[in-house]
Design a protein around this motif. Structure first.
Motif, PDB file in Angstrom:
ATOM      1  N   THR A 127     -41.026  45.258  27.633  1.00  0.00           N
ATOM      2  CA  THR A 127     -41.199  43.809  27.642  1.00  0.00           C
ATOM      3  C   THR A 127     -41.866  43.436  26.348  1.00  0.00           C
ATOM      4  O   THR A 127     -42.853  44.038  25.939  1.00  0.00           O
ATOM      5  N   LYS A 128     -41.300  42.475  25.721  1.00  0.00           N
ATOM      6  CA  LYS A 128     -41.828  42.088  24.417  1.00  0.00           C
ATOM      7  C   LYS A 128     -43.245  41.557  24.561  1.00  0.00           C
ATOM      8  O   LYS A 128     -43.552  40.771  25.444  1.00  0.00           O
ATOM      9  N   GLU A 170     -42.199  30.598  25.491  1.00  0.00           N
ATOM     10  CA  GLU A 170     -42.465  31.369  26.681  1.00  0.00           C
ATOM     11  C   GLU A 170     -43.639  32.319  26.423  1.00  0.00           C
ATOM     12  O   GLU A 170     -43.697  32.978  25.396  1.00  0.00           O
ATOM     13  N   VAL A 200     -45.800  35.511  27.560  1.00  0.00           N
ATOM     14  CA  VAL A 200     -45.807  36.696  28.398  1.00  0.00           C
ATOM     15  C   VAL A 200     -47.122  37.409  28.179  1.00  0.00           C
ATOM     16  O   VAL A 200     -47.459  37.814  27.073  1.00  0.00           O
ATOM     17  N   LYS A 226     -36.014  43.727  37.200  1.00  0.00           N
ATOM     18  CA  LYS A 226     -36.488  42.940  36.067  1.00  0.00           C
ATOM     19  C   LYS A 226     -36.220  41.461  36.370  1.00  0.00           C
ATOM     20  O   LYS A 226     -35.089  40.977  36.256  1.00  0.00           O
ATOM     21  N   GLY A 227     -37.229  40.777  36.806  1.00  0.00           N
ATOM     22  CA  GLY A 227     -37.096  39.374  37.149  1.00  0.00           C
ATOM     23  C   GLY A 227     -36.755  39.154  38.608  1.00  0.00           C
ATOM     24  O   GLY A 227     -36.765  38.033  39.075  1.00  0.00           O
ATOM     25  N   ASN A 284     -29.849  36.122  31.711  1.00  0.00           N
ATOM     26  CA  ASN A 284     -30.915  36.382  32.675  1.00  0.00           C
ATOM     27  C   ASN A 284     -30.441  36.625  34.097  1.00  0.00           C
ATOM     28  O   ASN A 284     -31.252  36.831  34.989  1.00  0.00           O
ATOM     29  N   ASP A 286     -41.749  32.451  32.527  1.00  0.00           N
ATOM     30  CA  ASP A 286     -40.367  32.841  32.826  1.00  0.00           C
ATOM     31  C   ASP A 286     -40.397  34.180  33.558  1.00  0.00           C
ATOM     32  O   ASP A 286     -40.685  35.213  32.969  1.00  0.00           O
ATOM     33  N   SER A 300     -38.241  36.097  34.564  1.00  0.00           N
ATOM     34  CA  SER A 300     -37.193  37.086  34.299  1.00  0.00           C
ATOM     35  C   SER A 300     -37.708  38.265  33.477  1.00  0.00           C
ATOM     36  O   SER A 300     -37.043  39.271  33.327  1.00  0.00           O
ATOM     37  N   LYS A 301     -38.913  38.134  32.919  1.00  0.00           N
ATOM     38  CA  LYS A 301     -39.432  39.210  32.076  1.00  0.00           C
ATOM     39  C   LYS A 301     -40.318  40.178  32.849  1.00  0.00           C
ATOM     40  O   LYS A 301     -40.800  41.152  32.302  1.00  0.00           O
ATOM     41  N   TYR A 302     -40.581  39.890  34.109  1.00  0.00           N
ATOM     42  CA  TYR A 302     -41.541  40.690  34.855  1.00  0.00           C
ATOM     43  C   TYR A 302     -40.879  41.614  35.868  1.00  0.00           C
ATOM     44  O   TYR A 302     -39.775  41.345  36.345  1.00  0.00           O
TER      45      TYR A 302
END
Lengths: 568, 72
Positions: free
Chosen positions: A76-77, A89, A91, A116-117, A148, A163, A165-167
């Motif tokens: 994850t960035k 966004e 994170v 993921k998400g 996504n 968002d 979708s990154k988690y």
């Protein structure tokens, strides 16, 4: 004299068409080469996908082996942005996690969820073959890979966006429900997200419930379908032509083609919306709520590709909900074919995403749809259904046309007298008309059936055209050598038969030697028009021609017999 | 503008007469035929009147009508 001029024009037109055809075909061939390139590229990715999730597609019992079997590692960035950054966004989780997959399945679909998400990553429809993915992976998958996925949630805290979708979400299954849970550290707040997926009662539906707990006030929360619907048809350009976004606001259904330009085109509306939907030629993805949403967001753009003749399209549709501290929400998701009757059975106007033509054509296409569905209950093959349909239409118009043939016949018996009148009133057309009508009246002939019955064929034909272009019924249906009645016949056999049949018919109707040219021109013309149309449509027209010829022959015979008995 | 639209419509009807009409055979119950009637209307009347009259004529041109001479 006048006719010579017309003939010249006609010949010139036909020559132009014939000369242009090779050019046109070249264009088509170039396109198909491009399809090949894309196919090859996608086959590789699909091979991967196959090993990821699909190995157990056919074996229903073996569901759980898919889940958690294969996984990929994603970083994850690490984007540490301050609160001040506007709509960026944020994170705040800094982890590396393994993506795992879990599935829900019934006899109609297989849904693959990604951790993921906690989103829907793949939706396979078991009943429908995909043309794009051909051998390696041959059923339709609706969700594009590069985005996504479907059913991602985004939370808006003022200007900050979470968002999801990154988690990473953790899956667990209980009964026929799939739970996904995540704890997200967002600034100083811990946001707890619970998602519950379960197979819906109606065909192709999925129940989606979510529950979000947050200490801070969430201003807005959106649920989105990201990416659009995948291309599934052999004729990619044609399929892309049907890509659209829909939303129902109040009683109106908004229909938008947003992918005309390369920059993102956004439509945002506030107010209670019942559903949003994205569609391709044959498939629809939709999120349906209980009219408790507070707005919609539809997005779309064109994506130009270098080696491709056509542009890809990106779509995104989202329902927006206003909320306070915590929220839970229950949604219904539709992922399936555009089947007019099935969509109508939801009773919420989803069937309006089927383009059945404008005000004038729509009644005819709806009538056609119902008739085709009715016939298909008794006949398994849609080719035969179409033949029966054309016979029924022929019989429906028969009382009209039969009468017209009767008078045509009587008319031709009056022909010599008419010629005499023409000679007599050579320089007085007004007088000639009156004399002609008097002659008809005397003979008790009311000439012909009229222009209306003739015109009546047109809306039926266009209605059928619409039905072929927009409902799932005829997709993938084969008949004799035609492998898809909803696509054009690549062998050109059917259009040629059609042209020959219409030549026979026109030679039968056109008796005037001066118009013989037109008798040959029309079939050629028809051939060029019909060779690009759906094979089922050509089949309909061919059969209609054949029935007309048979009918004409019968009428001729009938009158011949009568004439003989009269002369006795 | 009106005259341009009229001309285009007349051209389309002419094309119909040359290419399509012979294919269907003589079907019209009236004199002059529906297409000729429409051309006459578009040549001599206002656009919307010609349009309505032409459509009305086609609707009348069915097996239940008597037909006959009808120009205006």
């Amino acid at each position: 004299m006048d006719f010579d001029k017309r003939t010249v024009i006609a010949i010139i037109l036909v020559t132009i068409i014939i000369l242009l055809t090779p050019l046109y075909q070249k264009l088509i061939f170039k396109n198909s080469q491009n399809y090949q390139v894309i196919n090859n590229a996608s086959i590789d990715t699909l091979k991967q996908a196959k090993s990821n999730a699909s190995s157990d597609l056919s074996i229903k019992s073996n569901q759980d082996s898919i889940s958690n079997e294969k996984s990929e590692v994603v970083d994850t960035k690490k984007v540490v942005d301050s609160v001040s950054s506007s709509t960026e966004e944020v994170v705040s989780q800094d982890t590396t996690f393994e993506i795992s997959y879990d599935t829900l399945e019934n006899e109609y679909y297989l849904l693959v969820f990604s951790s993921k998400g906690g989103v829907l990553r793949k939706a396979y429809l078991k009943e429908y073959k995909s043309y794009i993915q051909s051998d390696t992976f041959s059923i339709v998958q609706l969700i594009p890979e590069d985005y996504n996925g479907f059913l991602n949630n985004k939370l808006y805290y003022g200007k900050r966006v979470l968002d999801l979708s990154k988690y990473n979400f953790n899956f667990y299954k209980s009964g026929n429900k799939l739970y996904a849970e995540a704890r997200v550290l967002f600034d100083s707040d811990t946001v707890v997200v619970k998602k519950v997926f379960s197979i819906g009662d109606k065909k192709y539906t999925l129940n989606y419930e979510y529950n979000i707990l947050s200490k801070e006030i969430i201003d807005n929360n959106i649920v989105e379908l990201d990416g659009g619907i995948n291309v599934t048809e052999r004729n990619i350009k044609d399929d892309l032509g049907y890509f659209k976004a829909y939303a129902r606001m109040g009683d109106d259904v908004i229909e938008e083609d947003l992918a005309k330009k390369e920059e993102i085109n956004t439509i945002e509306k506030t107010g209670a919306s019942h559903w949003i939907a994205l569609k391709s030629k044959y498939f629809l993805g939709s999120i349906i709520c209980d009219k408790n949403s507070d707005g919609i967001i539809l997005k779309g753009k064109k994506i130009k590709e270098k080696d491709s003749k056509f542009d890809k399209k990106y779509y995104n549709a989202a329902l927006k909900f206003k909320n306070k501290y915590s929220l839970s929400n229950k949604l219904l998701v539709y992922l399936g074919p555009i089947d007019y009757l099935h969509l109508k059975s939801f009773g919420i106007g989803l069937e309006k995403t089927v383009n059945l033509g404008g005000m004038l054509i729509k009644p005819f296409s709806i009538m056609t749809t119902y008739m085709l569905i009715f016939f298909s209950k008794f006949i398994a093959n849609y080719g035969l259904v179409i033949i029966l349909f054309s016979l029924v239409i022929k019989l429906l118009t028969f009382p009209f046309t039969h009468k017209s043939y009767e008078s045509t016949k009587k008319m031709s018996e009056l022909q010599p007298q008419l010629e005499a009148l023409k000679e007599k009133y050579k320089n007085n057309p007004q007088q000639l008309n009156k004399a002609t009508m008097d002659l008809y009246k005397k003979a008790g002939v009311n000439p012909l059936g009229g222009c209306l019955p003739l015109l009546f064929q047109m809306p039926i034909f266009f209605g059928l055209y619409r039905v072929f272009a927009s409902t799932i019924m005829l997709r993938n249906e084969s008949f004799l050598w035609i492998n898809n009645l909803a696509d054009k016949d690549p062998t050109l056999i059917l259009p040629i038969i059609m042209a020959v049949m219409s030549l026979v018919q026109s030679l039968m109707t056109i008796k005037d030697p001066k118009q013989k040219m037109t008798a040959y021109i029309m079939p050629i013309f028809l051939f060029f028009i019909f060779k690009g149309l759906a094979a089922g449509l050509v089949l309909y027209w061919t059969c209609f021609n054949v029935f007309t010829i048979v009918q004409q022959e019968l009428v001729n015979k009938f009158y011949k017999g009568k004439a003989v008995s009269n002369s006795k | 503008m009106q005259s341009v639209i009229k001309k285009i419509i007349i051209k389309i009807i002419r094309l119909y007469q040359i290419f399509l009409s012979p294919y269907f055979g003589n079907q019209c119950r009236f004199t002059p035929t529906c297409s000729n009637y429409a051309i006459y209307q578009f040549e001599h009347k206002k656009l919307h009147i010609a349009f309505v009259k032409s459509i009305w004529r086609i609707l009348r041109c069915n097996p239940f009508s008597k037909g006959g001479y009808d120009l205006d």
